[in-house]
Motif scaffolding. Structure first.
Motif, PDB file in Angstrom:
ATOM      1  N   LYS A  30       0.828  -1.210   0.000  1.00 24.18           N
ATOM      2  CA  LYS A  30       0.000   0.000   0.000  1.00 24.18           C
ATOM      3  C   LYS A  30       0.869   1.270   0.000  1.00 24.18           C
ATOM      4  CE  LYS A  30      -3.956  -2.186   2.322  1.00 24.18           C
ATOM      5  NZ  LYS A  30      -5.011  -2.023   3.379  1.00 24.18           N
ATOM      6  N   TYR A  46     -12.314  -1.808  -3.975  1.00 24.44           N
ATOM      7  CA  TYR A  46     -12.848  -2.035  -2.621  1.00 24.44           C
ATOM      8  C   TYR A  46     -14.381  -1.976  -2.579  1.00 24.44           C
ATOM      9  CZ  TYR A  46      -8.299  -2.111  -0.245  1.00 24.44           C
ATOM     10  OH  TYR A  46      -7.040  -2.457   0.209  1.00 24.44           O
ATOM     11  N   HIS A  69     -16.697  -3.000   0.248  1.00 19.68           N
ATOM     12  CA  HIS A  69     -16.714  -2.225   1.496  1.00 19.68           C
ATOM     13  C   HIS A  69     -17.462  -0.899   1.352  1.00 19.68           C
ATOM     14  CE1 HIS A  69     -14.116  -5.058   3.421  1.00 19.68           C
ATOM     15  NE2 HIS A  69     -13.087  -4.813   2.648  1.00 19.68           N
ATOM     16  N   PHE A  98     -15.406   3.416   6.793  1.00 15.97           N
ATOM     17  CA  PHE A  98     -14.012   3.715   6.430  1.00 15.97           C
ATOM     18  C   PHE A  98     -13.776   3.780   4.925  1.00 15.97           C
ATOM     19  CE2 PHE A  98     -14.265  -0.933   7.116  1.00 15.97           C
ATOM     20  CZ  PHE A  98     -13.790  -1.404   5.901  1.00 15.97           C
ATOM     21  N   LEU A 104     -10.389   5.087   3.114  1.00 19.57           N
ATOM     22  CA  LEU A 104      -9.544   4.005   2.592  1.00 19.57           C
ATOM     23  C   LEU A 104      -9.219   4.247   1.108  1.00 19.57           C
ATOM     24  CD1 LEU A 104      -8.257   1.133   2.697  1.00 19.57           C
ATOM     25  CD2 LEU A 104     -10.536   0.238   2.164  1.00 19.57           C
ATOM     26  N   ARG A 135      -1.876 -14.235   4.250  1.00 15.24           N
ATOM     27  CA  ARG A 135      -2.646 -13.614   5.336  1.00 15.24           C
ATOM     28  C   ARG A 135      -1.891 -13.768   6.663  1.00 15.24           C
ATOM     29  NH1 ARG A 135      -7.085 -10.343   3.935  1.00 15.24           N
ATOM     30  NH2 ARG A 135      -7.483 -10.497   6.166  1.00 15.24           N
ATOM     31  N   THR A 180      -5.852  -7.215  10.598  1.00 17.80           N
ATOM     32  CA  THR A 180      -6.139  -5.947   9.905  1.00 17.80           C
ATOM     33  C   THR A 180      -5.628  -4.743  10.696  1.00 17.80           C
ATOM     34  OG1 THR A 180      -8.129  -6.972   8.989  1.00 17.80           O
ATOM     35  CG2 THR A 180      -7.989  -4.572   8.865  1.00 17.80           C
ATOM     36  N   ARG A 224       2.138  -6.252   9.246  1.00 16.18           N
ATOM     37  CA  ARG A 224       1.327  -5.146   9.766  1.00 16.18           C
ATOM     38  C   ARG A 224       1.786  -4.721  11.159  1.00 16.18           C
ATOM     39  NH1 ARG A 224      -4.531  -7.124   7.290  1.00 16.18           N
ATOM     40  NH2 ARG A 224      -4.455  -5.782   5.442  1.00 16.18           N
ATOM     41  N   ILE A 282      -5.008   1.190  11.457  1.00 18.33           N
ATOM     42  CA  ILE A 282      -5.832   0.176  10.777  1.00 18.33           C
ATOM     43  C   ILE A 282      -5.976   0.496   9.294  1.00 18.33           C
ATOM     44  CG2 ILE A 282      -8.050   1.257  11.378  1.00 18.33           C
ATOM     45  CD1 ILE A 282      -9.068  -1.686  11.863  1.00 18.33           C
ATOM     46  N   GLU A 283      -5.972   1.772   8.939  1.00 17.82           N
ATOM     47  CA  GLU A 283      -6.063   2.133   7.519  1.00 17.82           C
ATOM     48  C   GLU A 283      -4.709   2.003   6.817  1.00 17.82           C
ATOM     49  OE1 GLU A 283      -8.431   5.598   5.892  1.00 17.82           O
ATOM     50  OE2 GLU A 283      -6.389   6.374   5.689  1.00 17.82           O
ATOM     51  N   ASN A 339      -2.083   0.114   6.819  1.00 21.11           N
ATOM     52  CA  ASN A 339      -1.634  -1.169   7.365  1.00 21.11           C
ATOM     53  C   ASN A 339      -0.800  -2.004   6.382  1.00 21.11           C
ATOM     54  OD1 ASN A 339      -3.712  -1.907   5.699  1.00 21.11           O
ATOM     55  ND2 ASN A 339      -4.826  -3.117   7.220  1.00 21.11           N
TER      56      ASN A 339
HETATM   57  O1  CDP Z   1      -7.277  -6.006   4.615  1.00 23.85           O
HETATM   58  P1  CDP Z   1      -8.112  -6.962   5.427  1.00 23.85           P
HETATM   59  O2  CDP Z   1      -8.711  -8.071   4.594  1.00 23.85           O
HETATM   60  O3  CDP Z   1      -7.361  -7.487   6.618  1.00 23.85           O
HETATM   61  O4  CDP Z   1      -9.318  -6.119   6.043  1.00 23.85           O
HETATM   62  P2  CDP Z   1     -10.752  -5.722   5.416  1.00 23.85           P
HETATM   63  O5  CDP Z   1     -11.765  -5.889   6.492  1.00 23.85           O
HETATM   64  O6  CDP Z   1     -11.002  -6.440   4.125  1.00 23.85           O
HETATM   65  O7  CDP Z   1     -10.604  -4.152   5.153  1.00 23.85           O
HETATM   66  C1  CDP Z   1      -9.938  -3.680   4.010  1.00 23.85           C
HETATM   67  C2  CDP Z   1      -9.032  -2.540   4.420  1.00 23.85           C
HETATM   68  O8  CDP Z   1      -9.849  -1.472   4.904  1.00 23.85           O
HETATM   69  C3  CDP Z   1      -8.090  -2.828   5.574  1.00 23.85           C
HETATM   70  O9  CDP Z   1      -6.896  -3.480   5.184  1.00 23.85           O
HETATM   71  C4  CDP Z   1      -7.808  -1.431   6.107  1.00 23.85           C
HETATM   72  O10 CDP Z   1      -6.813  -0.765   5.329  1.00 23.85           O
HETATM   73  C5  CDP Z   1      -9.136  -0.732   5.893  1.00 23.85           C
HETATM   74  N1  CDP Z   1      -9.955  -0.669   7.112  1.00 23.85           N
HETATM   75  C6  CDP Z   1     -10.043   0.550   7.800  1.00 23.85           C
HETATM   76  O11 CDP Z   1      -9.468   1.546   7.373  1.00 23.85           O
HETATM   77  N2  CDP Z   1     -10.803   0.625   8.952  1.00 23.85           N
HETATM   78  C7  CDP Z   1     -11.452  -0.460   9.413  1.00 23.85           C
HETATM   79  N3  CDP Z   1     -12.176  -0.348  10.544  1.00 23.85           N
HETATM   80  C8  CDP Z   1     -11.365  -1.685   8.742  1.00 23.85           C
HETATM   81  C9  CDP Z   1     -10.608  -1.758   7.580  1.00 23.85           C
END
Ligand code: CDP
Ligand code: MG
Length: 138
Positions: free
Chosen positions: A9, A49, A52, A57, A61, A85, A91, A102, A109-110, A112
């Motif tokens: 990223k 994405y 999501h 977020f 993101l 993974r 995450t 990570r 969390i963002e 990461n």
């Molecule tokens: O990347 P991962 O599969 O572990 O997590 P995800 O639940 O698929 O979320 C995608 C991406 O969204 C994460 O890797 C974070 O960069 C971001 N995210 C965030 O900014 N805040 C959250 N509460 C959850 C995810």
């Protein structure tokens, strides 16, 4: 042999971490069978994405993911999806195991460090988002 999509990223690319991250993959017997550096538009990040879209977020993101260069790559190996993974960690870097990418390099969390596909179905879709067949050399 299984394939998965990985993204280094913008937070990690800007800190010049591409090489140390790739070394972790190779030490874990994942082969980098395709790789390119690019910068997504916000619209492209939103498409990537899409699942999501309803999450709080999502827009932040997508802003981050289009804020600078990324390195998209296809990793290939035994259980590549789960292995990647594991190398990535949870995450939220604060919850990730010591030694994971990570935990070692994540800022939040963002921000990461890495993306990794979470299933064979999503790996196929995500690889197709970035790469054509001709660009994947096993
Ligand atoms: O990347 P991962 O599969 O572990 O997590 P995800 O639940 O698929 O979320 C995608 C991406 O969204 C994460 O890797 C974070 O960069 C971001 N995210 C965030 O900014 N805040 C959250 N509460 C959850 C995810
Ligand atoms: Mg995910």
């Amino acid at each position: 042999m299984e394939k998965t999509l990985s993204i280094i990223k913008p937070d990690a690319v800007s800190k010049n971490l591409t090489g140390v991250i790739n070394a972790k993959f190779e030490q874990a017997k994942l082969r980098i069978v395709a790789q390119k550096r690019l910068q997504l538009t916000t619209t492209q990040a939103e498409e990537f994405y899409e699942v999501h879209r309803e999450r709080a977020f999502y827009s932040s993101l997508c802003e981050h993911m289009s804020s600078g260069p990324i390195v998209a790559q296809v990793l290939c190996g035994e259980n590549a999806i789960a292995k990647n993974r594991d190398l990535m960690g949870a995450t939220n870097p604060a919850n990730a195991d010591v030694g994971t990418l990570r935990r070692e390099y994540g800022e939040s969390i963002e921000r990461n460090v890495v993306h990794g596909s979470d299933s064979p179905e999503n790996a196929a879709l995500e690889i197709g988002f970035f790469f054509s067949k001709l660009e994947i050399i096993e």
